[in-house]
Enzyme design. Structure first.
Site, PDB file in Angstrom:
ATOM      1  N   PRO A   9       0.793  -1.225   0.000  1.00 10.92           N
ATOM      2  CA  PRO A   9       0.000   0.000   0.000  1.00 10.92           C
ATOM      3  C   PRO A   9       0.831   1.283   0.000  1.00 10.92           C
ATOM      4  O   PRO A   9       1.877   1.368   0.635  1.00 10.92           O
ATOM      5  CB  PRO A   9      -0.817  -0.101   1.297  1.00 10.92           C
ATOM      6  CG  PRO A   9      -0.049  -1.039   2.154  1.00 10.92           C
ATOM      7  CD  PRO A   9       0.570  -2.030   1.209  1.00 10.92           C
ATOM      8  N   ASN A  10       0.302   2.249  -0.733  1.00 10.52           N
ATOM      9  CA  ASN A  10       0.845   3.611  -0.832  1.00 10.52           C
ATOM     10  C   ASN A  10       2.110   3.718  -1.673  1.00 10.52           C
ATOM     11  O   ASN A  10       2.609   4.824  -1.908  1.00 10.52           O
ATOM     12  CB  ASN A  10       1.071   4.227   0.561  1.00 10.52           C
ATOM     13  CG  ASN A  10      -0.216   4.292   1.360  1.00 10.52           C
ATOM     14  OD1 ASN A  10      -1.189   4.862   0.888  1.00 10.52           O
ATOM     15  ND2 ASN A  10      -0.246   3.688   2.541  1.00 10.52           N
ATOM     16  N   ARG A  17       5.120  11.070  -2.406  1.00  9.36           N
ATOM     17  CA  ARG A  17       4.900  10.711  -1.015  1.00  9.36           C
ATOM     18  C   ARG A  17       6.188  10.863  -0.204  1.00  9.36           C
ATOM     19  O   ARG A  17       7.155  10.139  -0.427  1.00  9.36           O
ATOM     20  CB  ARG A  17       4.443   9.247  -0.981  1.00  9.36           C
ATOM     21  CG  ARG A  17       4.329   8.668   0.386  1.00  9.36           C
ATOM     22  CD  ARG A  17       4.172   7.154   0.319  1.00  9.36           C
ATOM     23  NE  ARG A  17       4.011   6.630   1.655  1.00  9.36           N
ATOM     24  CZ  ARG A  17       4.309   5.390   2.017  1.00  9.36           C
ATOM     25  NH1 ARG A  17       4.751   4.529   1.120  1.00  9.36           N
ATOM     26  NH2 ARG A  17       4.155   5.008   3.251  1.00  9.36           N
ATOM     27  N   TYR A  22      11.361   8.665   1.105  1.00 10.49           N
ATOM     28  CA  TYR A  22      11.302   7.624   0.072  1.00 10.49           C
ATOM     29  C   TYR A  22      11.957   8.019  -1.253  1.00 10.49           C
ATOM     30  O   TYR A  22      12.016   7.211  -2.174  1.00 10.49           O
ATOM     31  CB  TYR A  22       9.840   7.222  -0.167  1.00 10.49           C
ATOM     32  CG  TYR A  22       9.183   6.658   1.075  1.00 10.49           C
ATOM     33  CD1 TYR A  22       9.651   5.478   1.652  1.00 10.49           C
ATOM     34  CD2 TYR A  22       8.112   7.305   1.687  1.00 10.49           C
ATOM     35  CE1 TYR A  22       9.081   4.962   2.793  1.00 10.49           C
ATOM     36  CE2 TYR A  22       7.522   6.792   2.840  1.00 10.49           C
ATOM     37  CZ  TYR A  22       8.014   5.626   3.391  1.00 10.49           C
ATOM     38  OH  TYR A  22       7.450   5.117   4.524  1.00 10.49           O
ATOM     39  N   ASN A  73       8.074  -5.754  -1.172  1.00 14.82           N
ATOM     40  CA  ASN A  73       8.006  -4.567  -0.325  1.00 14.82           C
ATOM     41  C   ASN A  73       6.559  -4.494   0.158  1.00 14.82           C
ATOM     42  O   ASN A  73       5.680  -3.980  -0.539  1.00 14.82           O
ATOM     43  CB  ASN A  73       8.388  -3.289  -1.076  1.00 14.82           C
ATOM     44  CG  ASN A  73       8.432  -2.081  -0.137  1.00 14.82           C
ATOM     45  OD1 ASN A  73       7.988  -2.158   1.010  1.00 14.82           O
ATOM     46  ND2 ASN A  73       8.954  -0.961  -0.611  1.00 14.82           N
ATOM     47  N   ALA A  76       3.343  -0.889   4.676  1.00 16.76           N
ATOM     48  CA  ALA A  76       2.840  -0.885   6.055  1.00 16.76           C
ATOM     49  C   ALA A  76       2.398  -2.276   6.527  1.00 16.76           C
ATOM     50  O   ALA A  76       2.443  -2.563   7.735  1.00 16.76           O
ATOM     51  CB  ALA A  76       1.685   0.104   6.179  1.00 16.76           C
ATOM     52  N   GLU A  97      12.578  -9.769   1.603  1.00 15.34           N
ATOM     53  CA  GLU A  97      11.894  -8.559   2.088  1.00 15.34           C
ATOM     54  C   GLU A  97      12.737  -7.339   1.741  1.00 15.34           C
ATOM     55  O   GLU A  97      13.928  -7.303   2.044  1.00 15.34           O
ATOM     56  CB  GLU A  97      11.729  -8.663   3.617  1.00 15.34           C
ATOM     57  CG  GLU A  97      11.137  -7.415   4.246  1.00 15.34           C
ATOM     58  CD  GLU A  97      11.045  -7.504   5.773  1.00 15.34           C
ATOM     59  OE1 GLU A  97      11.383  -8.567   6.345  1.00 15.34           O
ATOM     60  OE2 GLU A  97      10.651  -6.496   6.383  1.00 15.34           O
ATOM     61  N   HIS A  99      12.834  -2.819   1.586  1.00 10.98           N
ATOM     62  CA  HIS A  99      12.268  -1.514   1.925  1.00 10.98           C
ATOM     63  C   HIS A  99      13.176  -0.428   1.366  1.00 10.98           C
ATOM     64  O   HIS A  99      14.402  -0.561   1.399  1.00 10.98           O
ATOM     65  CB  HIS A  99      12.171  -1.334   3.447  1.00 10.98           C
ATOM     66  CG  HIS A  99      11.337  -2.385   4.086  1.00 10.98           C
ATOM     67  ND1 HIS A  99       9.963  -2.357   4.062  1.00 10.98           N
ATOM     68  CD2 HIS A  99      11.684  -3.522   4.739  1.00 10.98           C
ATOM     69  CE1 HIS A  99       9.492  -3.425   4.686  1.00 10.98           C
ATOM     70  NE2 HIS A  99      10.521  -4.156   5.098  1.00 10.98           N
ATOM     71  N   ARG A 106      13.730   4.332  12.065  1.00 12.08           N
ATOM     72  CA  ARG A 106      12.564   5.220  12.045  1.00 12.08           C
ATOM     73  C   ARG A 106      11.736   5.020  13.330  1.00 12.08           C
ATOM     74  O   ARG A 106      12.285   4.772  14.378  1.00 12.08           O
ATOM     75  CB  ARG A 106      11.756   4.950  10.772  1.00 12.08           C
ATOM     76  CG  ARG A 106      12.581   5.225   9.490  1.00 12.08           C
ATOM     77  CD  ARG A 106      11.760   4.999   8.241  1.00 12.08           C
ATOM     78  NE  ARG A 106      10.591   5.869   8.214  1.00 12.08           N
ATOM     79  CZ  ARG A 106       9.569   5.694   7.366  1.00 12.08           C
ATOM     80  NH1 ARG A 106       9.600   4.712   6.488  1.00 12.08           N
ATOM     81  NH2 ARG A 106       8.537   6.517   7.404  1.00 12.08           N
TER      82      ARG A 106
HETATM   83  C1  DQA Z   1       8.437   0.937   3.430  1.00  5.88           C
HETATM   84  C2  DQA Z   1       8.604   1.143   4.947  1.00  5.88           C
HETATM   85  C3  DQA Z   1       7.297   0.927   5.667  1.00  5.88           C
HETATM   86  O1  DQA Z   1       7.461   1.123   7.064  1.00  5.88           O
HETATM   87  C4  DQA Z   1       6.250   1.896   5.172  1.00  5.88           C
HETATM   88  O2  DQA Z   1       4.992   1.624   5.779  1.00  5.88           O
HETATM   89  C5  DQA Z   1       6.135   1.940   3.697  1.00  5.88           C
HETATM   90  C6  DQA Z   1       7.342   1.809   2.869  1.00  5.88           C
HETATM   91  C7  DQA Z   1       9.736   1.283   2.655  1.00  5.88           C
HETATM   92  O3  DQA Z   1       9.849   0.870   1.504  1.00  5.88           O
HETATM   93  O4  DQA Z   1      10.602   1.990   3.192  1.00  5.88           O
HETATM   94  O5  DQA Z   1       5.056   2.172   3.147  1.00  5.88           O
HETATM   95  O6  DQA Z   1       8.142  -0.417   3.182  1.00  5.88           O
END
Ligand code: DQA
Length: 143
Positions: A9-10, A17, A22, A73, A76, A97, A99, A106
């Protein structure tokens, strides 16, 4: 070799964003860079994004028999989803995994990954390069 990139998501909002966290690169540009490196490495990639947890679960389940490695990825859902963890555990495909940001540097709640223990490993904090490193880890998954 076929590698499935899944984005949660997002991540469709990348570029606009929180660029200070990011970066300014869009998901489309990330996909382009992943495809460019994949072509050099002579592997096939599929690249998907969804805001829905259940859709990620479905895609992980359906990866069986079609993909050799999943690079995920989970955004959240990383920090909340037992369903994703169970899906990763249920398939016999190694999952990496990734990110963009360093989730350990963080907020406290981001330090916990529900999926880390069932993934082959974690790449976190290298911006767009986390995707390229994820791809290279996937290509070399068998050593
Ligand atoms: C994320 C890190 C997560 O904590 C966050 O909720 C994201 C992006 C990253 O790529 O840094 O949406 O996965």
């Amino acid at each position: 070799m076929k590698i499935l990139f899944l984005n949660g998501p997002n991540l469709n909002l990348l570029g606009q964003r929180q660029p200070e966290i990011y970066g300014g690169v869009t998901i489309g540009e990330i996909e382009r860079r992943v495809r460019h490196r994949a072509a050099q490495l002579r592997v096939e990639v599929e690249f998907r994004q969804t805001n829905l947890e259940g859709e990620l679960v479905g895609w992980i389940q359906k990866a069986i028999g079609e993909f050799d490695v999943v690079v995920l990825n989970a955004a959240a859902y990383t920090h909340t989803s037992i369903a994703l963890r169970d899906a990763i555990s249920a398939i016999s495909i190694p999952t990496i995994e990734i990110h963009l940001s360093n989730i350990h540097a963080r907020e406290e709640f981001r330090r916990n990954s529900m999926i880390a223990a069932v993934c082959k490993g974690q790449i976190s904090g290298f911006g767009v390069n986390s995707y390229i490193l994820g791809l290279e880890a996937a290509v070399n998954i068998n050593g």
